[in-house]
Design an enzyme around this catalytic site. Structure first.
Site, PDB file in Angstrom:
ATOM      1  N   LYS A 108      45.543  27.750  -7.819  1.00 58.46           N
ATOM      2  CA  LYS A 108      45.765  27.247  -6.566  1.00 58.46           C
ATOM      3  C   LYS A 108      46.921  27.057  -6.079  1.00 58.46           C
ATOM      4  O   LYS A 108      47.458  27.542  -4.798  1.00 58.46           O
ATOM      5  CB  LYS A 108      45.341  25.590  -6.751  1.00 58.46           C
ATOM      6  CG  LYS A 108      45.216  24.961  -5.741  1.00 58.46           C
ATOM      7  CD  LYS A 108      43.866  23.866  -5.646  1.00 58.46           C
ATOM      8  CE  LYS A 108      44.515  22.607  -6.349  1.00 58.46           C
ATOM      9  NZ  LYS A 108      45.216  21.661  -5.843  1.00 58.46           N
TER      10      LYS A 108
ATOM     11  N   GLY B 176      47.048  18.066  -0.826  1.00 55.49           N
ATOM     12  CA  GLY B 176      48.362  17.801  -0.568  1.00 55.49           C
ATOM     13  C   GLY B 176      49.171  18.700  -0.594  1.00 55.49           C
ATOM     14  O   GLY B 176      50.471  18.613   0.227  1.00 55.49           O
TER      15      GLY B 176
ATOM     16  N   ARG C  91      47.150   9.318   0.929  1.00 55.31           N
ATOM     17  CA  ARG C  91      48.115   9.708   0.010  1.00 55.31           C
ATOM     18  C   ARG C  91      49.699   9.601   0.504  1.00 55.31           C
ATOM     19  O   ARG C  91      49.838   9.705   1.745  1.00 55.31           O
ATOM     20  CB  ARG C  91      48.035  11.000  -0.502  1.00 55.31           C
ATOM     21  CG  ARG C  91      46.644  11.095  -1.280  1.00 55.31           C
ATOM     22  CD  ARG C  91      46.307  12.531  -1.763  1.00 55.31           C
ATOM     23  NE  ARG C  91      47.076  12.716  -2.959  1.00 55.31           N
ATOM     24  CZ  ARG C  91      47.187  14.201  -3.232  1.00 55.31           C
ATOM     25  NH1 ARG C  91      46.290  14.839  -2.918  1.00 55.31           N
ATOM     26  NH2 ARG C  91      47.909  14.289  -4.484  1.00 55.31           N
TER      27      ARG C  91
ATOM     28  N   SER D 266      58.178  15.937  -8.594  1.00 62.44           N
ATOM     29  CA  SER D 266      56.850  16.541  -7.589  1.00 62.44           C
ATOM     30  C   SER D 266      57.265  17.711  -7.180  1.00 62.44           C
ATOM     31  O   SER D 266      58.130  17.919  -6.420  1.00 62.44           O
ATOM     32  CB  SER D 266      56.908  15.402  -6.627  1.00 62.44           C
ATOM     33  OG  SER D 266      55.843  16.336  -5.355  1.00 62.44           O
TER      34      SER D 266
ATOM     35  N   GLN E  72      55.761  19.597  -5.071  1.00 65.46           N
ATOM     36  CA  GLN E  72      55.331  19.453  -3.536  1.00 65.46           C
ATOM     37  C   GLN E  72      56.492  19.048  -3.026  1.00 65.46           C
ATOM     38  O   GLN E  72      56.693  19.397  -1.751  1.00 65.46           O
ATOM     39  CB  GLN E  72      53.971  18.557  -3.446  1.00 65.46           C
ATOM     40  CG  GLN E  72      52.765  19.259  -3.902  1.00 65.46           C
ATOM     41  CD  GLN E  72      51.545  18.382  -3.498  1.00 65.46           C
ATOM     42  OE1 GLN E  72      51.723  17.313  -2.964  1.00 65.46           O
ATOM     43  NE2 GLN E  72      50.335  18.770  -4.210  1.00 65.46           N
TER      44      GLN E  72
ATOM     45  N   ASP F  70      47.673  17.658 -13.816  1.00 63.05           N
ATOM     46  CA  ASP F  70      46.327  17.772 -13.086  1.00 63.05           C
ATOM     47  C   ASP F  70      45.162  17.895 -14.162  1.00 63.05           C
ATOM     48  O   ASP F  70      44.084  17.894 -14.049  1.00 63.05           O
ATOM     49  CB  ASP F  70      46.244  19.121 -12.340  1.00 63.05           C
ATOM     50  CG  ASP F  70      47.126  18.873 -11.256  1.00 63.05           C
ATOM     51  OD1 ASP F  70      47.312  17.830 -10.588  1.00 63.05           O
ATOM     52  OD2 ASP F  70      47.772  20.085 -10.511  1.00 63.05           O
TER      53      ASP F  70
ATOM     54  N   ARG G 132      38.696  17.525  -9.607  1.00 63.00           N
ATOM     55  CA  ARG G 132      38.987  17.771 -11.096  1.00 63.00           C
ATOM     56  C   ARG G 132      37.875  16.376 -11.893  1.00 63.00           C
ATOM     57  O   ARG G 132      37.383  16.650 -13.081  1.00 63.00           O
ATOM     58  CB  ARG G 132      40.358  17.340 -11.602  1.00 63.00           C
ATOM     59  CG  ARG G 132      41.156  18.172 -10.687  1.00 63.00           C
ATOM     60  CD  ARG G 132      42.423  18.763 -11.655  1.00 63.00           C
ATOM     61  NE  ARG G 132      43.259  19.592 -10.615  1.00 63.00           N
ATOM     62  CZ  ARG G 132      43.188  20.966 -10.476  1.00 63.00           C
ATOM     63  NH1 ARG G 132      42.345  21.749 -11.036  1.00 63.00           N
ATOM     64  NH2 ARG G 132      43.979  21.550  -9.636  1.00 63.00           N
TER      65      ARG G 132
END
Ligand code: S3P
Length: 428
Positions: A22, A94, A122, A167, A169, A315, A388
């Site tokens: 992903k 996200g 979030r 993170s 991201q 994750d 998940r």
């Protein structure tokens, strides 16, 4: 309660090609859209999250074509992106929202970005604050912390940041903005998060300097379209690693799984718990290592994990908790407070969900304490819209005496569209 009923299985056998990674699929689409020339992506993940990235790119004037899991992106450089005529919807993703904000911070037009109910709850300040410091204007609910967010991008100035959470991201949003900023942009994180952005940018011809937990880029780099072959997603393979370890008999083979060291915490932890997982045919393609994984049943024992290990398996904690509930002894997971701001508050939802199936899980402020047992009873579970959790509950069903009825199993489509068909195929 209605739901998909998943019953106990006594054995498994077969080869499973898990869908494309992903994180890498998102980046291939995004970098392809930023590059000059065509990018061809093979084994692109057709999960809802990555389709959201393609849809947002289309609204920004980047066209792509798709045939099965192959995608062609016609990049004309970031300068060719155009102001969208409507709100960008990142759905549940996200990664789409945060990375897209990073790229758009340098675009001289207005964009409003939103998402589903989960994404709108979030935290976004972790990206909007640094992007504002670099020169973007961003407003949104909760003082720029919650989507919908409206951004007016423009001239950016490179800066040095020290993030408080590991993170990828956040790191990626800053790096991507840094590519369009003047001077150098530097990000230091408290522990190393996944480094797919850094690796792929190098593949697209941009210089990225990494040293331990520090990444540096200079503005003005030009990306050139590439061929990207996406490895299978280790986060999807994790469900079968746990099933194959705890089922009574059989073997599961998982070819072409990404084994980037920033993602393989689940292999290290399951092996330390006693799992029998073999790595064969290790190779590196497009800067990303991959291997065939082979898993056989083994008695697992409890473990304590925390610290720098957490970003390497963040994750996988829902399915790791299922494994721990069937291991011998106690498992303690700490330093994982980030789980509270994932698609659901995964500390609470994993503890409540597993306890309802007969497990013994205690919620900690930053993790979980799990007492392993010989068996799980089973019962009813709800994904709460979290992909998940849907898959973790389905695997728990295959390992529970009475099976598990999973409400909203369709949530799995976010990262693994054929998950149900695959688990049926592998059961014996
Ligand atoms: C991701 C980074 C991680 C991870 C998410 C994908 C990425 O999130 O949990 O599923 O692709 O960069 P954070 O950056 O919030 O830790």
């Amino acid at each position: 309660m209605r739901g998909v009923f998943i019953k106990l299985v006594t054995g498994v056998e077969g080869e499973i090609r898990v869908p494309g990674d992903k994180s890498i699929s998102h980046r291939a689409a995004l970098l392809g859209g930023m590059a000059h020339g065509e990018t061809h992506v093979s084994n692109f993940l057709l999960g809802q999250d990555c389709l959201s990235t393609l849809r947002c790119l289309k609204q920004l004037g980047v066209s792509s074509e798709r045939q099965g899991t192959e995608v062609w992106i016609r990049g004309e450089g970031m300068e060719a992106w155009t102001e969208p005529t409507d709100v960008l919807d990142a759905g549940n993703s996200g990664t789409t929202s945060r990375l897209m904000l990073g790229v758009l911070a340098g675009s001289p037009f207005a964009v409003t970005l939103t998402g589903d109910e989960s994404l709108r709850s979030r935290p976004m300040r972790r990206v909007t604050d640094p992007l504002k410091q670099m020169g973007a204007q961003i407003v949104g609910r909760n003082n720029g912390n919650l989507a919908p967010l409206t951004m007016m991008g423009g001239q950016l100035q490179g800066r040095a940041f020290q993030t408080t959470v590991a993170s990828a991201q956040v790191k990626s949003a800053i790096i991507l903005a840094g590519l369009r900023a003047s001077g150098e942009t530097r990000v230091e994180e408290p522990a190393l998060s996944r480094d797919h952005t850094e690796r792929m940018l190098r593949g697209f011809g941009v210089e990225v300097l990494s040293e331990k937990t520090v990444v540096r880029v200079h503005g003005g780099g030009r990306l050139t379209g590439q061929d990207v072959s996406v490895p299978g997603d280790i986060s999807s393979a994790a469900f079968f690693l746990v099933l194959g370890s705890l089922v009574g008999r059989g073997k599961i083979i998982l070819p072409n799984v990404g084994v980037n060291p920033t993602r393989t915490g689940i292999l290290d932890v399951l092996r330390a718990m006693g799992a029998d997982i073999e790595l064969i045919d290790v190779s590196e393609i497009c800067g990303e290592p991959r291997a065939t994984l082979c898993v056989r049943p083994a008695q697992l024992k409890g473990i304590e994990i925390g610290g720098d290990m957490i970003p390497r398996l963040i994750d996988e904690i829902p399915i790791l908790a299922v494994a721990a509930s069937l291991a011998e002894g106690e498992t303690v997971i700490r330093d994982a407070g980030e789980l509270r701001v994932k698609e659901t508050d995964r500390i609470r939802t994993v503890a409540e969900g597993l306890n309802a199936l007969g497990a013994k899980v205690e919620e900690l402020p930053d993790g979980l304490r799990i007492q392993g047992q010989q068996s799980l009873r089973g019962g009813q579970a709800n994904s709460l819209g979290d992909h998940r959790l849907a898959m973790a509950w389905a695997i728990a069903g295959m390992l529970s005496k009475e099976g598990v009825s999973v409400e909203d199993m369709a949530a799995a489509d976010v990262s693994y569209p054929d998950f149900l068909a695959v688990i049926k195929k592998v059961a014996r």
